[in-house]
Design an enzyme around this catalytic site. Structure first.
Site, mmCIF file in Angstrom:
data_model
loop_
_atom_site.group_PDB
_atom_site.id
_atom_site.type_symbol
_atom_site.label_atom_id
_atom_site.label_comp_id
_atom_site.label_asym_id
_atom_site.label_seq_id
_atom_site.Cartn_x
_atom_site.Cartn_y
_atom_site.Cartn_z
ATOM 1 N N THR A 185 37.482 -3.561 25.327
ATOM 2 C CA THR A 185 36.195 -2.906 25.072
ATOM 3 C C THR A 185 35.240 -3.286 26.200
ATOM 4 O O THR A 185 35.466 -4.278 26.891
ATOM 5 C CB THR A 185 35.594 -3.383 23.738
ATOM 6 O OG1 THR A 185 35.418 -4.804 23.834
ATOM 7 C CG2 THR A 185 36.505 -3.073 22.574
ATOM 8 N N GLU A 330 38.355 1.062 19.703
ATOM 9 C CA GLU A 330 39.032 0.486 18.535
ATOM 10 C C GLU A 330 39.635 1.543 17.621
ATOM 11 O O GLU A 330 40.363 1.228 16.686
ATOM 12 C CB GLU A 330 38.039 -0.360 17.708
ATOM 13 C CG GLU A 330 37.644 -1.675 18.355
ATOM 14 C CD GLU A 330 36.430 -1.563 19.277
ATOM 15 O OE1 GLU A 330 36.186 -0.447 19.799
ATOM 16 O OE2 GLU A 330 35.730 -2.574 19.473
ATOM 17 N N LYS A 439 13.122 -1.222 15.230
ATOM 18 C CA LYS A 439 12.629 -1.625 13.912
ATOM 19 C C LYS A 439 11.115 -1.684 13.943
ATOM 20 O O LYS A 439 10.522 -2.603 14.458
ATOM 21 C CB LYS A 439 13.247 -2.963 13.514
ATOM 22 C CG LYS A 439 14.759 -2.805 13.421
ATOM 23 C CD LYS A 439 15.467 -4.039 12.904
ATOM 24 C CE LYS A 439 16.950 -3.754 12.797
ATOM 25 N NZ LYS A 439 17.772 -4.307 13.880
ATOM 26 N N TRP A 444 13.408 1.947 10.266
ATOM 27 C CA TRP A 444 14.225 2.150 11.459
ATOM 28 C C TRP A 444 13.891 3.472 12.144
ATOM 29 O O TRP A 444 13.748 4.503 11.493
ATOM 30 C CB TRP A 444 15.717 2.157 11.091
ATOM 31 C CG TRP A 444 16.261 0.818 10.716
ATOM 32 C CD1 TRP A 444 15.537 -0.342 10.590
ATOM 33 C CD2 TRP A 444 17.615 0.491 10.423
ATOM 34 N NE1 TRP A 444 16.373 -1.374 10.238
ATOM 35 C CE2 TRP A 444 17.656 -0.898 10.126
ATOM 36 C CE3 TRP A 444 18.811 1.205 10.389
ATOM 37 C CZ2 TRP A 444 18.840 -1.555 9.787
ATOM 38 C CZ3 TRP A 444 19.994 0.555 10.063
ATOM 39 C CH2 TRP A 444 20.000 -0.819 9.763
HETATM 40 P P1 AMP Z 1 33.839 3.011 23.671
HETATM 41 O O1 AMP Z 1 34.690 2.106 22.892
HETATM 42 O O2 AMP Z 1 33.548 2.532 25.048
HETATM 43 O O3 AMP Z 1 34.364 4.403 23.646
HETATM 44 O O4 AMP Z 1 32.417 3.050 22.960
HETATM 45 C C1 AMP Z 1 32.306 3.418 21.609
HETATM 46 C C2 AMP Z 1 30.862 3.627 21.252
HETATM 47 O O5 AMP Z 1 30.323 4.719 22.001
HETATM 48 C C3 AMP Z 1 30.643 4.023 19.828
HETATM 49 O O6 AMP Z 1 30.687 2.929 18.961
HETATM 50 C C4 AMP Z 1 29.280 4.683 19.896
HETATM 51 O O7 AMP Z 1 28.249 3.737 19.895
HETATM 52 C C5 AMP Z 1 29.314 5.363 21.236
HETATM 53 N N1 AMP Z 1 29.645 6.780 21.076
HETATM 54 C C6 AMP Z 1 30.832 7.376 21.259
HETATM 55 N N2 AMP Z 1 30.741 8.698 21.050
HETATM 56 C C7 AMP Z 1 29.467 8.960 20.714
HETATM 57 C C8 AMP Z 1 28.743 10.132 20.345
HETATM 58 N N3 AMP Z 1 29.308 11.338 20.324
HETATM 59 N N4 AMP Z 1 27.442 9.993 20.041
HETATM 60 C C9 AMP Z 1 26.834 8.784 20.065
HETATM 61 N N5 AMP Z 1 27.457 7.648 20.396
HETATM 62 C C10 AMP Z 1 28.759 7.728 20.711
#
Ligand code: AMP
Length: 542
Positions: A185, A330, A439, A444
């Site tokens: 990640t 994940e 916040k 929120w």
């Molecule tokens: P990653 O593991 O690098 O793909 O990051 C995952 C995170 O990206 C998620 O937990 C979200 O916070 C963000 N994310 C992915 N897709 C979207 C989306 N369509 N809109 C908003 N946030 C997103």
């Protein structure tokens, strides 16, 4: 009583076997890192993957060993995934956009034995090699003619490496729960953590992505996966596209608007997937040049929230359907996809685009819920927001080497770290990352909602909203804006644009203009950096 059906293990190599047999001549077209375009059929991809498997096996790579890749999307990277997993070894995709220290950390943590890398990354690898304690050999994804002089240990050109083996080799057979892929990640807090996919999870996830209700691919499709193989398991496209027998167009290293447009048009692409930043580049290029899109039908946009203005531009101006998607490393990674369910087919104009702003509903194999901080389930009324939690056969049950401890709640749900609403039709909408939510006076405010709205202003290229200390309200929103080239928007015009489109108490207390907003290695706005920059910022309302 058990059923009387065969125990056919869900192994990744069965995907490329299928593609080779049923769609053997269908092409994987790549913009090679060396420059020219390159074409190969699935039958040959399989043959070459078998050669790599045989060669790795001969080199002593065994079940469970990690083979890293530092590479763009090309046929070689694709066949490497199949070759590595075909002997039960694990592909570890290294994101070249990570900080150097992070690359060193994850490769040592993974104990990668071999690194397959593109020419682009030879200088980077040479710099890091003295600190990469477990790598025995560097295989450069090129041929002898393009092989650079390099100090990398046991360096060999990939074509020579697999050229020494023939394809007279049988995939190894093992338990379908065997680890297949490792992806760290982005690690916004602490060290990056390793997500470990299995053969079973990858095959099930790809199967779940095939229906039109998810990504929807057919052998007649021509797919351009712009999303890199090194980011979140390629959104499953490295598995789902061969499974469907779709033509793949691999973009290589060039992801700017002009290059993407050229690939889309010269290869008659029908479906593509990328993060918003890439699409911003394409839209800006088309706006400047007046170019159109003649074959593209659908784009999948995710990784961060897809701004409304982007959806409207694609759909209204260029006739391309936008499908908003959400997921995370994940989750293999797709967790929701925003198609319009038939009962909502009557929605038009603003109501339709309100729906399309949502991240969508869970495809088969994903279960989701929202809870409060104590884990109590919250109502799915489309208004109440809470922590988004998910479970399913392609969702992590823990991190590599047990980092982070137990990550599941009592019912087996994984906390995504996102904050979301779920509406009565099942559509989920991300309102924030748990740590980015603003916040204000105990309530929120969604930074994403404000950002989406701000980029609707015709002079705004990109926007980020962060919470800034406020003596009375704890935090209030500060809007950080990058103006479009040549445009000079004012604070007043942007606030006037937002006024009336959101609750009054959500209105940003101030607007600041910056030349550039910092991004993470995976293209997300780096709110931690922004918060640091504006730590001491004094709001006019304070
Ligand atoms: P990653 O593991 O690098 O793909 O990051 C995952 C995170 O990206 C998620 O937990 C979200 O916070 C963000 N994310 C992915 N897709 C979207 C989306 N369509 N809109 C908003 N946030 C997103």
């Amino acid at each position: 009583m058990l059923g009387l059906m065969q125990d056919w293990p869900l192994l990744i190599h069965k995907i490329i076997d299928h593609a080779a047999r049923q769609h053997g001549a269908r092409k994987v077209v790549s913009r090679s890192v060396e420059g020219p375009m390159h074409e190969i059929g699935y039958a040959d991809v399989r043959r070459r993957a078998l050669r790599l498997a045989r060669r790795l096996d001969a080199d002593g790579i065994r079940l469970g060993d990690r083979v890293a890749t530092l590479a763009w999307n090309t046929w070689r990277h694709l066949e490497a995934w199949y070759g590595i997993t075909g002997i039960g070894a694990i592909y570890h995709t290294v994101n070249p956009r990570l900080f150097e220290d992070q690359i060193v950390y994850i490769m040592n943590h993974a104990e990668d034995r071999i690194l397959l890398l593109d020419l682009t990354f030879v200088p980077l690898a040479e710099k890091l090699a003295p600190r990469l304690t477990t790598v025995e050999r560097y295989v450069i994804l090129t041929d002898a003619a393009h092989m650079p002089k390099t100090s990398l240990k046991n360096a060999v050109a990939y074509e020579d490496y697999i050229g020494e083996a023939d394809e007279d080799f049988a995939w190894r057979e093992f338990d379908e729960r065997t680890a297949a892929g490792l992806c760290y990640t982005s690690g916004t807090t602490g060290h990056p953590k390793g997500v470990l996919y299995s053969h079973r999870s990858n095959v099930l996830h790809a199967l779940a992505m095939l229906p039109l209700e998810a990504i929807g691919l057919a052998s007649s499709d021509r797919v351009l996966p712009i999303v890199p193989l090194f980011h979140a398991n390629s959104w499953s496209l490295a598995f789902a596209a061969p499974m469907a027998g779709a033509t793949m167009i691999m973009p290589g290293a060039r992801l700017d608007g002009a290059s993407v447009h050229e690939l889309l048009e010269t290869n008659a692409v029908t479906v593509s997937a990328a993060v918003p930043t890439v699409w911003l580049g394409l839209l800006a290029y088309m706006e400047q040049t007046g170019k159109r899109l003649t074959t593209l039908k659908r784009v999948y946009i995710g990784g961060s929230a897809c701004p409304r203005a982007m959806t409207e531009a694609f759909e209204k101006k260029y006739g391309v359907t936008v499908v908003h998607a959400w997921g995370m490393t994940e989750m293999s990674p797709i967790g929701s996809v925003c198609h319009v369910k038939p009962e909502l087919g009557h929605l038009r104009d603003d109501a339709l685009y309100d729906l399309k702003m949502k991240q969508g509903y869970a495809p088969f194999t994903i279960e989701m819920k929202i809870t409060d901080d104590s884990g109590r389930a919250l109502p799915e009324d489309g208004k109440t927001f809470g922590r988004l939690k998910v479970r399913g056969p392609a969702v992590s049950s823990g991190y590599f080497r047990g980092e982070g401890g137990n990550i599941l709640d009592g019912e087996g749900y994984f906390d995504t770290g996102d904050v979301a609403t779920i509406d009565p039709d099942g559509y989920m909408q991300i309102t924030d990352r748990a740590k980015d939510v603003i916040k204000s006076g105990g309530e929120w405010i969604s930074s994403i909602d404000l950002e989406n709205l701000a980029v609707g202003h015709p002079d705004v290229a990109e926007a980020a909203v962060i919470g800034v200390r406020h003596p009375k309200w704890d935090e209030r929103p500060l809007l950080v804006v990058v103006a479009k080239p040549g445009a000079n928007p004012t604070r007043e015009s942007i606030l006037a644009y937002m006024e009336g489109r959101i609750a009054k108490w959500w209105m940003p207390d101030d607007v600041v203009f910056v030349p550039e907003i910092p991004h993470t290695a995976t293209g997300k706005i780096q709110k931690t950096e922004l918060r640091k920059t504006f730590e001491a910022y004094r709001l006019p309302t304070a």
